[in-house]
Design an enzyme around this catalytic site. Structure first.
Site, PDB file in Angstrom:
ATOM      1  CB  SER A 105      -0.996  -0.059   1.128  1.00 15.55           C
ATOM      2  OG  SER A 105      -0.250  -0.450   2.324  1.00 15.55           O
ATOM      3  CG  ASP A 116       2.475  -6.555   1.092  1.00 21.08           C
ATOM      4  OD1 ASP A 116       2.272  -7.794   1.232  1.00 21.08           O
ATOM      5  OD2 ASP A 116       1.598  -5.576   1.040  1.00 21.08           O
ATOM      6  CE  LYS A 143       0.226  -8.279   3.429  1.00 17.54           C
ATOM      7  NZ  LYS A 143      -0.172  -8.320   1.962  1.00 17.54           N
ATOM      8  CD  GLU A 203      -7.416  -5.896   1.581  1.00 12.17           C
ATOM      9  OE1 GLU A 203      -6.153  -6.252   1.708  1.00 12.17           O
ATOM     10  OE2 GLU A 203      -7.318  -4.577   1.299  1.00 12.17           O
TER      11      GLU A 203
END
Ligand code: KIV
Length: 285
Positions: free
Chosen positions: A47, A85, A115, A184
């Site tokens: 993100s 990530d 992740k 999510e």
């Protein structure tokens, strides 16, 4: 002194029913602040492409960008468990890529886990990374790297077929060796079922209250990001507005000559007055 959180401690927290508080962070200073108040889990999420780098979505994010931000976060030596990530295309093409890139996040960035998004299709990549002794966090549901395939940011798990697939994926991630799973954008009932079906902690974002923990993007919850936010975000402050107010005040005072005042200025020592000495350094005593 606070304890260092590891993925093993997160698993124990699930067993004890102790909720896990997770948040994203992308730089040194924010990490110091959030770690100071006892966050359990820090994700240097892709993100960062949107909230730090101004991209439209997470797809353009590179390994170098994640590593750059990860290094800043791990320099803060947080007690929280730090996860890096894996950006789009750093693990999809081959198991070798996945292992090598996960290794870079640990070796170069200082991550304590990585992740990656997706379910059973990544089982071999996850097994390979775990074999390399790197803890892996899975990510199911509305996985932003599948934006093009989904045709937008769409809540997942809304029909029985998709619920069954999510449950199968969750079990598969656990069997492949994941240490936890981010869920999510799925209905809370589905997240609850997944959470009860696996022994590893689930960290929800837009997935309701029954997950073992929650994660939010730090800019969203602080009220800094200026684009419209999904309904699952709770804004704990309006720091964007406060930053604007503070900087507008500074601009005004610079323009009208009320900043700096004498108390913000240095002066020549009395005995030196008149000798023509000049002092300009910011660090001058
Ligand atoms: O990249 C990210 O910040 C994430 C969280 C939203 C879970 O994947």
């Amino acid at each position: 002194m606070s304890r260092k959180i590891t993925h093993c401690i997160l698993k124990k927290m699930k067993k004890k029913g102790e909720k896990i508080a997770a948040i994203t962070s992308y730089n040194y200073l924010s990490t110091r602040l959030i770690d100071d108040v006892g966050i359990d889990f820090i994700l240097v999420g892709d993100s960062l492409g949107m909230v730090e780098l101004g991209y439209e979505n997470t797809l353009p994010v590179t390994m170098e960008e994640v590593i750059h931000h990860l290094k800043a976060v791990t320099r803060a030596k947080p007690n929280a468990f730090v996860v890096g990530d894996m950006p789009f295309m750093s693990y999809q093409a081959s198991v070798g890529d996945a292992i090598r890139n996960a290794g870079r996040l640990v070796k170069e960035g200082g991550a304590e886990g990585v992740k990656l998004e997706g379910g059973m299709r990544n089982a071999d990549a996850i097994k390979g990374i775990v074999r390399a002794s790197i803890p892996v966090v899975g990510h199911l549901g509305l996985t932003p790297q599948s934006l093009l395939q989904f045709g937008g940011y769409k809540i997942q798990g809304k029909d029985s077929f998709s619920v069954k697939r999510l449950l199968k994926d969750a079990k598969c991630l656990e069997d492949a060796g994941c240490c936890s799973i981010v869920i999510e954008g799925v209905p809370w009932e589905v997240a609850k079922e997944i959470t009860e079906a696996v022994s590893i902690p689930t960290i929800g974002i837009g997935a309701g209250i029954y997950c073992d923990g929650q994660i939010l993007v730090i800019q969203d919850m602080l009220g800094i990001y200026e684009k419209p936010l999904p309904r699952f975000v709770k804004m704990y402050d309006q720091i964007g507005e406060r930053i604007k107010k503070a900087v507008a005040g500074y601009i005004k005072e610079v323009k009208d000559g009320t900043f700096p005042e004498l108390k913000h200025s240095y002066s020549v020592e009395k005995k030196e007055k008149g000798k023509g000495r000049n002092e300009s350094s910011r660090n001058a005593p």
